[in-house]
Design a protein around this motif. Structure first.
Motif, PDB file in Angstrom:
ATOM      1  N   HIS A  47       0.842  -1.203   0.000  1.00  0.00           N
ATOM      2  CA  HIS A  47       0.000   0.000   0.000  1.00  0.00           C
ATOM      3  C   HIS A  47       0.874   1.249   0.000  1.00  0.00           C
ATOM      4  O   HIS A  47       1.849   1.306   0.757  1.00  0.00           O
ATOM      5  CB  HIS A  47      -0.879   0.048   1.270  1.00  0.00           C
ATOM      6  N   ASP A  49       1.930   4.230   1.501  1.00  0.00           N
ATOM      7  CA  ASP A  49       2.057   4.663   2.914  1.00  0.00           C
ATOM      8  C   ASP A  49       2.743   3.607   3.781  1.00  0.00           C
ATOM      9  O   ASP A  49       3.236   3.928   4.854  1.00  0.00           O
ATOM     10  CB  ASP A  49       0.764   5.175   3.570  1.00  0.00           C
ATOM     11  N   ASP A  50       2.796   2.346   3.330  1.00  0.00           N
ATOM     12  CA  ASP A  50       3.512   1.312   4.100  1.00  0.00           C
ATOM     13  C   ASP A  50       4.988   1.678   4.239  1.00  0.00           C
ATOM     14  O   ASP A  50       5.581   1.540   5.311  1.00  0.00           O
ATOM     15  CB  ASP A  50       3.426  -0.058   3.406  1.00  0.00           C
ATOM     16  N   HIS A 148      -0.101  -7.334   4.016  1.00  0.00           N
ATOM     17  CA  HIS A 148       1.320  -7.087   4.316  1.00  0.00           C
ATOM     18  C   HIS A 148       2.110  -8.389   4.290  1.00  0.00           C
ATOM     19  O   HIS A 148       3.165  -8.468   3.665  1.00  0.00           O
ATOM     20  CB  HIS A 148       1.478  -6.413   5.681  1.00  0.00           C
ATOM     21  N   GLN A 190       6.167  -3.085  10.802  1.00  0.00           N
ATOM     22  CA  GLN A 190       5.213  -1.991  10.578  1.00  0.00           C
ATOM     23  C   GLN A 190       4.167  -1.887  11.673  1.00  0.00           C
ATOM     24  O   GLN A 190       4.189  -0.961  12.464  1.00  0.00           O
ATOM     25  CB  GLN A 190       4.548  -2.139   9.205  1.00  0.00           C
TER      26      GLN A 190
HETATM   27 ZN   LIG Z   1      -0.607  -1.273   4.448  1.00  0.00          ZN
END
Ligand SMILES: [Zn+2]
Length: 281
Positions: A47, A49-50, A148, A190
């Motif tokens: 994504h 922004d990850d 993820h 994350q």
């Molecule tokens: Zn993400």
């Protein structure tokens, strides 16, 4: 809603190449060079922004060290509760400018429904061979969002397969690509906590990292984002506070204010102890 093409033209003015030789990517949303570009560090994540949340401090530090850095986003994050794919593309381009990226390309895979299968691996292998990074930073192999973990495995396997000369791929102009295997794949930690294999001191660039996260004003808490959109797990002020706390916790492990955590499956080889952070902890 702003069309992607106008967005891209706006971004060309800011792109480090001054717009020369850059084109719309397949997803129609971010800048990607037409010619293959050799990168030192490539961050790959599912994504937009990850990367900013997980490893943008490391990208900023490596950039300061004179390295060529880039990001490949697998999807446009079109299933995100807040915002639109167009807005997220604009945010990703804004974050790319903050991070000083040489390249940001979006592969336009389906958010939520991409698979770690041959078709998706071949698409990612094409990108790996296009940019020939020495080191890849990728999603965690296991995390709160199932995308993820699946992306983490897709990235690991594609990096390995990319090194096999009998896996044939072609570039955008139909020419055969050379095989290429990154020397290391490091998975950034994350959301869900995992014990890091190593942590990277990002103290000098921590404010810029936060700025790159805040570029996603539709996703995270922002006083500028006033639309009447639902709150989500990541849109509250507490989420950003938790991000800061996580970086402080990783920093504390090595005696510095802020650090990012990574997991590597491959043993890291060392030639010089001077590269180590040597604080009294
Ligand atoms: Zn993400």
């Amino acid at each position: 809603m702003r069309p992607a093409k106008v967005l891209h033209k706006a971004e060309i003015a800011k792109c480090p190449k001054g717009g020369e030789g850059w084109q719309l990517c397949a997803g129609g949303c971010t800048f990607a060079p037409m010619k293959a570009v050799k990168l030192d560090i490539l961050a790959i994540a599912v994504h937009p922004d990850d990367v900013e949340l997980g490893c943008s401090g490391t990208l900023l530090m490596e950039k300061q060290n004179g390295k060529r850095t880039g990001v490949v986003d697998l999807t446009r994050g079109e299933l995100g509760t807040r915002g639109t794919p167009e807005l997220r593309a604009e945010e990703a381009a804004r974050a790319a400018a903050i991070l000083g990226l040489d390249v940001r390309e979006n592969l336009g895979m389906a958010d939520g429904f991409f698979r770690n299968d041959e078709a998706h691996q071949r698409r990612l292998i094409r990108a790996i061979r296009k940019y020939r990074p020495e080191i890849v930073l990728g999603n965690a192999l296991d995390d709160r969002h199932p995308d993820h973990g699946r992306a983490g495995h897709l990235i690991t396997e594609s990096c390995f397969l990319s090194g096999l000369r009998k896996v044939a791929t072609e570039d955008e102009e139909g020419r055969p690509q050379e095989h290429w295997r990154p020397k290391y794949v490091f998975h950034f930690i994350q959301d869900r906590y995992a014990h890091p294999t190593f942590v990277y001191d990002i103290t000098p660039v921590f404010e810029a990292k936060l700025q790159s996260i805040r570029a996603y004003s539709s996703q995270f808490f922002s006083t500028e984002y006033s639309e009447n959109e639902p709150q989500t797990y990541i849109s509250t002020p507490e989420f950003l506070n938790a991000i800061i706390g996580r970086h402080q916790m990783f920093g504390k492990m090595i005696g510095v204010p802020y650090a990012e955590g990574f997991i590597t499956e491959k043993v890291i080889g060392v030639r010089d102890f001077d590269a180590f952070v040597q604080m009294d902890t």
